[in-house]
Design an enzyme around this catalytic site. Structure first.
Site, PDB file in Angstrom:
ATOM      1  N   ASP A  40      10.000   9.614  -1.975  1.00 27.61           N
ATOM      2  CA  ASP A  40       9.308   8.857  -0.934  1.00 27.61           C
ATOM      3  C   ASP A  40       9.769   7.395  -0.967  1.00 27.61           C
ATOM      4  OD1 ASP A  40       6.651   8.896   0.876  1.00 27.61           O
ATOM      5  OD2 ASP A  40       6.784   6.995  -0.217  1.00 27.61           O
ATOM      6  N   TYR A  45      10.337  -1.132   1.500  1.00 27.48           N
ATOM      7  CA  TYR A  45      10.574  -1.180   0.045  1.00 27.48           C
ATOM      8  C   TYR A  45      11.948  -1.777  -0.272  1.00 27.48           C
ATOM      9  CZ  TYR A  45       6.853   2.437  -0.064  1.00 27.48           C
ATOM     10  OH  TYR A  45       5.695   3.165   0.105  1.00 27.48           O
ATOM     11  N   LYS A  74       9.761   5.394   6.066  1.00 26.71           N
ATOM     12  CA  LYS A  74       8.660   4.925   6.932  1.00 26.71           C
ATOM     13  C   LYS A  74       9.112   3.803   7.854  1.00 26.71           C
ATOM     14  CE  LYS A  74       5.733   5.946   2.975  1.00 26.71           C
ATOM     15  NZ  LYS A  74       6.475   5.465   1.810  1.00 26.71           N
ATOM     16  N   HIS A 105       4.253   3.456   9.037  1.00 27.90           N
ATOM     17  CA  HIS A 105       3.763   2.949   7.747  1.00 27.90           C
ATOM     18  C   HIS A 105       2.327   2.418   7.816  1.00 27.90           C
ATOM     19  CE1 HIS A 105       5.550   1.278   3.778  1.00 27.90           C
ATOM     20  NE2 HIS A 105       4.284   1.581   3.628  1.00 27.90           N
TER      21      HIS A 105
END
Ligand code: A2P
Length: 303
Positions: A40, A45, A74, A105
């Protein structure tokens, strides 16, 4: 587990939030070698390239085919007005032709100024007003990406029941989200939300299943006691509890021995599931609460 698309999703995924690039690469590679089939990540990120490199390396080393892995990314809030561009850019960073799951998200739309956290002159996050653009418009475009095969499933993250209800009631929304990813752990069990999603055919993924940074749940007396009973770590109890509830935990670690141990699940007896269910009566907390000046988790607000 089965998604409402008919595809399967491996029940434990490696979380990568707060895994910086170099560490993320070796964490993902170790996880895949340890038997994880589910990774994931997310645009925000900023480690999609590292995930992609590790996946490519693993496929090369193991001879496994891409379709045996389940990769999620996401859509970030400042890119919600052009999900197609955002997904194509994510796929490029991941070096993949498709992802298995693309999640919105947050139910939050930020202005796109080429900046992941656009700010107003006074320094607050620059949000697009709900009546100008909102998650319904975003989701309708995501449906097209699913139908075009750029992602094998679509879903949402950080939505509560009123927002999912609102989304599903809008005309033009004809794909039920395959997954909802939210913060869930014994301090925030989200019983109503999990029941609601089960009824709608939406699988629930749990982020921060150990309580996020520093894994505070591992110091919880009830989990420690249950760990002693089963001869496993408190982390294993938290992860096994998530699995027993038919939810999908996404534990994050960048340490190989933890990554390996987080894949272990024990079969908890019903009375022990109830003991973990009761932990939030003593300690209840939501750990992830971004301050963007909008009501995300409140039950009455659409945004
Ligand atoms: P690290 O990445 O340094 O191993 P969550 O999954 O709830 O977000 O929790 C992530 C936090 O828990 C990270 O700080 C991670 O640290 C730590 N962690 C993950 N797995 C374990 C484990 N098995 N034992 C102890 N700490 C862990």
């Amino acid at each position: 587990m089965k998604l409402n698309t008919g595809a399967t999703i491996p029940v434990i995924g490696l979380g990568t939030w707060q895994s910086p690039d170099e560490e993320c690469y070796s964490a993902v590679l170790s996880a895949l070698h340890a038997g994880y089939r589910h990774i994931d990540t997310a645009r925000i990120y900023q480690n999609e390239e590292a995930v992609g490199k590790a996946v490519a390396q693993y496929l090369k080393e193991s001879g496994t085919s891409r379709d045996k892995l389940f990769i999620t990314t996401k859509l970030w809030c400042s890119e919600v007005q052009d999900p197609e561009k955002a997904l194509k850019e994510s796929l490029k960073r991941l070096n993949l032709e498709y992802v298995d799951l693309y999640l919105m998200h947050w139910p939050v739309s930020m202005v796109n100024r080429g900046d992941l956290f656009p700010k107003t002159a006074s320094g607050t996050t620059e949000i697009i007003p709900f009546d100008k653009w909102n998650y319904v418009e975003t989701y309708k475009i995501m449906q097209k990406l699913y139908k075009a095969g750029l992602t094998k499933a679509i879903g949402i993250s950080n939505f509560n029941i009123p927002k999912i209800d609102y989304l599903l009631a809008q005309s033009g929304v004809d794909v039920v989200p395959a997954c909802l990813q939210v913060e869930i752990h014994p301090y925030l069990p989200q019983f109503d939300l999990v029941d609601y999603c089960t009824k709608k055919g939406i699988l629930v993924e749990c982020y921060s299943p150990l309580g996020s940074t520093g894994a505070p749940l591992l110091k919880d007396p009830a989990l420690i006691k249950l760990g002693e009973k089963y001869g496993v770590s408190p982390a294993c109890i938290a992860i096994s509890w998530a699995v027993a509830r038919d939810t999908i935990p996404l534990p994050k670690s960048v340490h190989e021995e933890r990554i390996v141990s987080n894949l272990k699940v024990v079969d908890l007896a019903n009375e022990d599931i109830s003991l973990v269910d009761a932990v939030s009566k003593t300690t209840a907390k939501r750990l992830v609460k971004p301050e963007w000046g909008v009501d995300i988790f409140g039950d009455s607000a659409k945004l």
